[in-house]
Design an enzyme around this catalytic site. Structure first.
Site, mmCIF file in Angstrom:
data_model
loop_
_atom_site.group_PDB
_atom_site.id
_atom_site.type_symbol
_atom_site.label_atom_id
_atom_site.label_comp_id
_atom_site.label_asym_id
_atom_site.label_seq_id
_atom_site.Cartn_x
_atom_site.Cartn_y
_atom_site.Cartn_z
ATOM 1 N N GLU A 47 0.823 -1.144 0.146
ATOM 2 C CA GLU A 47 0.097 0.003 0.273
ATOM 3 C C GLU A 47 0.862 0.953 -0.090
ATOM 4 O O GLU A 47 2.229 1.474 0.505
ATOM 5 C CB GLU A 47 -1.120 -0.058 1.543
ATOM 6 C CG GLU A 47 -1.700 1.465 1.107
ATOM 7 C CD GLU A 47 -2.826 1.363 2.399
ATOM 8 O OE1 GLU A 47 -2.640 -0.010 3.663
ATOM 9 O OE2 GLU A 47 -4.057 2.187 2.313
ATOM 10 N N CYS A 241 -6.833 0.980 2.904
ATOM 11 C CA CYS A 241 -7.148 1.497 2.742
ATOM 12 C C CYS A 241 -7.624 3.522 1.460
ATOM 13 O O CYS A 241 -8.255 3.915 1.729
ATOM 14 C CB CYS A 241 -7.348 2.367 3.849
ATOM 15 S SG CYS A 241 -8.040 2.370 5.624
ATOM 16 N N ASN A 372 -11.772 -3.023 -0.260
ATOM 17 C CA ASN A 372 -11.126 -2.997 1.200
ATOM 18 C C ASN A 372 -11.496 -3.967 2.024
ATOM 19 O O ASN A 372 -11.823 -4.773 2.500
ATOM 20 C CB ASN A 372 -10.107 -2.144 0.960
ATOM 21 C CG ASN A 372 -8.951 -2.242 1.733
ATOM 22 O OD1 ASN A 372 -8.316 -3.275 2.064
ATOM 23 N ND2 ASN A 372 -8.598 -1.313 2.856
ATOM 24 N N GLU A 373 -11.469 -2.997 2.823
ATOM 25 C CA GLU A 373 -11.532 -2.934 4.273
ATOM 26 C C GLU A 373 -13.121 -3.095 4.898
ATOM 27 O O GLU A 373 -13.525 -3.036 6.016
ATOM 28 C CB GLU A 373 -10.986 -2.973 5.673
ATOM 29 C CG GLU A 373 -10.388 -3.652 6.852
ATOM 30 C CD GLU A 373 -9.820 -2.436 7.767
ATOM 31 O OE1 GLU A 373 -9.710 -1.711 7.698
ATOM 32 O OE2 GLU A 373 -8.783 -3.285 8.467
HETATM 33 O O1 AHR Z 1 -2.231 -1.520 7.143
HETATM 34 C C1 AHR Z 1 -2.627 -0.387 7.091
HETATM 35 C C2 AHR Z 1 -3.842 0.309 6.736
HETATM 36 O O2 AHR Z 1 -4.601 -0.997 8.442
HETATM 37 C C3 AHR Z 1 -4.808 -0.585 5.567
HETATM 38 O O3 AHR Z 1 -4.975 0.426 4.848
HETATM 39 C C4 AHR Z 1 -6.167 -1.246 6.693
HETATM 40 O O4 AHR Z 1 -6.485 -2.044 5.577
HETATM 41 C C5 AHR Z 1 -6.442 -1.102 7.859
HETATM 42 O O5 AHR Z 1 -6.839 -1.118 8.525
#
Ligand code: AHR
Length: 655
Positions: A47, A241, A372-373
């Site tokens: 990332e 993120c 993603n999350e």
């Molecule tokens: O790894 C850091 C962050 O942790 C990532 O961007 C996110 O997906 C998670 O909350």
């Protein structure tokens, strides 16, 4: 008689002692292999966080090269000696490229050199003996001034310079090669107008000539090498993120990251303002590392590409903005087009674009992340739309779906219930917690449903203090706990198909999140103990799970000793991984049942005297695997596991 009595007593004592402390055993059933281990089991999560891309993997050394930051001169300082008369201004009329509207005009009366210097990404890392490629777009406006291009060390020493001249009245690219006379991680680049006249400047760039595979405008060779050396089976990109954006307008859009770099629109990096205690107002995404480069990187290092796309939801820790379901079509089309961009024939619309960018061969995309999350019913509703469209057209692509940031809360349970009912392919689980959590949950997957969706342990890392604490350290205790947890992932390789530590890179002077797998500064990389754990698992993967039984463990050892084993059918080797997370050394008897013959092999040990120990730039190899030969004479032998250690036994066998 007295002597006989005491001998009997001694025997009785020994027998009791043996009963109380039975021999510790590790039995590997080599003759009965179980599940296949996914060749892409151990991967990497990339990332653009912690200056991972701009200022990190992407080797551009100039920050804000196109003057497109909201403050167009951020990262630049006017070099305006008292003798100099003239002006440095930012303009937008008739730029060299409409996508890159801002540029700088330097107008000088010629009394002294006048211009700008760039601070780089917390300095510019230069190495003596290496070449650096400078380029700039220039439009001559008046006079015949020259442009002096200079590299200065952090202390102001001139390290090298070059001169550009004969500027035309239309925009042209000018280049120079510089060779600094010293190594300095905190250098600066200056561009100074020499002589009376006026020029317009834009897209001021400096790259090391030596990049990964020496590609012009490419990636930092040492960082890619460190990544490649860890043998990732897949590469998840571009996050995290950053995929989501704090609002949808700031989401990651892959189509804006391909094509000429000067046409890729800049975007503020959400990590620049996410943690107000670690602000980085100069953190932007130039997308010089864009989707073509990600795919190319995967191909280079033999990792399966795993792109994650926005699913119509902004980060739920921020606005949580939703794209209405009836407006999702462009998001879904982006996903369909990405598959075509990666895999389509050169005769297809997006396959043709890939070919035009220099890569006619397909990238063999097999995996795609939807969001993603994310969590909640809003996610499930959007996932359903994506899955319907993607599966209809591309059943060959396995979809990764999200289960939120927690590995156990109500959102997680809700996601699993819904995604199981939907027969989702692979669910992305995220685990950030204290080392004890990882030690306590090494058996998490033993009882998972064998018939449900598969698991992608997509983000995990032991946090020495707590999630998002700035005090987290990449200490050995964290790495050891991760190793213990990973034995559980490996033992359950039929359910857990993939896993990746997160995040990957962090710049020592510009990080937002810790711990991280690999630390960097402007010239060096620092592998953490966790990096060694990841690499050891990936380099010693094997392709069949072997059943392992631990015996004779008592007290703390009964809870804190972990094992998994695999067989490598290509080399006929048994690979046994053992984690002793107790404060005592152990010497188990290893029994490789089902083998007829053993060949000499190796013993690899990762160990530190203290759980709090870390690697540092001063002692980068303090904690590193040590390898020694191992040549047991039969299938039953002893190996000593030091207190707090991760050990791998690797032996060729005939079964
Ligand atoms: O790894 C850091 C962050 O942790 C990532 O961007 C996110 O997906 C998670 O909350």
């Amino acid at each position: 008689m007295r002597a006989m009595k005491s001998s009997i007593a001694l025997l009785a004592f020994l027998a009791t002692g043996l009963a109380a402390f039975p021999a510790v055993s590790v039995k590997v059933d080599v003759g009965h292999p179980g599940a296949a281990v996914n060749p892409a089991m151990w991967g990497a999560f990339f990332e653009d966080i912690n200056f991972g891309a701009d200022g990190g993997l992407y080797a551009e050394l100039v920050k804000n090269r196109g003057f497109e930051f909201p403050e167009p001169l951020m990262g630049w300082a006017k070099m305006n000696p008292s003798l100099a008369r003239g002006d440095v201004s930012v303009r937008t009329d008739a730029p060299f490229n409409a996508a890159n509207p801002h540029y700088v005009r330097i107008q000088s009366e010629g009394t002294a050199p006048l211009g700008l210097s760039n601070e780089g990404f917390r300095g510019i890392g230069l190495r003596q003996g290496e070449s650096y490629e400078f380029s700039v777009r220039i439009r001559g406006v008046a006079g015949t001034p020259k442009l002096s291009v200079r590299l200065y060390g952090g202390d102001g020493t001139l390290l090298d310079s070059a001169e550009l001249k004969n500027f035309t009245h239309d925009w042209q690219q000018y280049t120079a090669t510089l060779q600094p006379g010293d190594t300095d991680p905190k250098s600066r680049l200056a561009v100074l107008l020499d002589g009376a006249g006026t020029v317009d400047l834009d897209f001021v760039s400096l790259f090391p000539a030596h990049t990964w595979k020496n590609r012009a405008g490419g990636l930092r060779a040492d960082l890619v090498q460190a990544l490649a050396d860890s043998h990732p089976g897949f590469l998840r990109f571009p996050g995290g993120c950053v995929v989501e954006g704090s609002v949808l307008a700031r989401r990651y859009q892959w189509k804006k990251t391909i094509g000429p770099v000067e046409e890729r629109p800049l975007l503020i990096n959400r990590w620049s303002y996410e943690f107000l205690h670690r602000p980085a107002p100069d953190y932007f995404q130039s997308f010089g590392l864009g989707f073509l480069e990600y795919f190319q990187l995967c191909e280079d290092i033999g990792a399966q590409p795993l792109p994650i796309l926005n699913c119509g939801m902004a980060c739920q820790f921020n606005s949580g903005e939703l794209c209405p379901l009836d407006a999702l079509e462009p998001y879904i089309q982006d996903a369909l087009d990405l598959i075509e961009f990666a895999n389509g024939p050169v005769t297809s619309e997006w396959g043709a674009k890939r070919a035009a960018l220099g890569h006619p061969a397909p990238f063999n995309l097999k995996l795609l992340g939807v969001g993603n999350e994310q969590w909640g019913p809003e996610y499930i509703a959007r996932y359903i739309r994506f899955a319907e469209a993607l599966k209809a057209k591309h059943p060959e692509i396995s979809l990764i779906s999200a289960a939120g940031p927690s590995p156990a809360d109500d959102n997680f349970k809700f996601a699993w219930e819904k995604l199981r009912a939907l027969h989702a392919d692979i669910i992305d689980e995220h685990c950030y917690d204290k080392p004890e959590w990882f030690l306590d949950h090494a058996h998490r997957y033993d009882a998972y449903d064998r018939n449900g969706p598969k698991v992608f342990m997509g983000e995990y890392a032991a946090q020495s203090v707590g999630v998002v604490s700035v005090k987290n350290r990449n200490d050995f205790g964290c790495a050891l706990a991760e190793a213990a947890f990973m034995t559980g992932l490996e033992r359950n390789a039929d359910v857990v198909r993939m896993a990746s530590y997160a995040p990957l890179f962090a710049h020592v002077d510009a990080w937002q999140w810790t711990p991280d797998l690999i630390w960097t500064d402007n010239l060096r990389t620092l592998p953490t103990p966790s990096y060694h754990v990841q690499s050891l698992f990936a380099r010693n993967r094997g392709d069949q799970v072997l059943p392992v039984t631990l015996g004779g463990l008592t007290g703390e050892a009964a809870k804190r000793v972990y094992a998994s084993s695999t067989f490598d059918t290509a080399t006929n080797e048994v690979i046994l991984k053992l984690v002793n997370a107790t404060a005592q050394p152990l010497t188990p008897t290893i029994d490789l049942t089902g083998t007829r013959e053993l060949k000499p092999g190796t013993l690899i040990v990762l160990h530190a005297d203290n759980l709090a120990e870390v690697n540092s730039f001063e002692a980068p190899n303090l904690i590193a695997p040590r390898e020694t030969p191992l040549a047991p004479t039969g299938p039953t032998f002893n190996v000593t596991l030091p207190a707090n250690s991760f050990t791998i036994v690797r032996l060729g066998v005939v079964r």
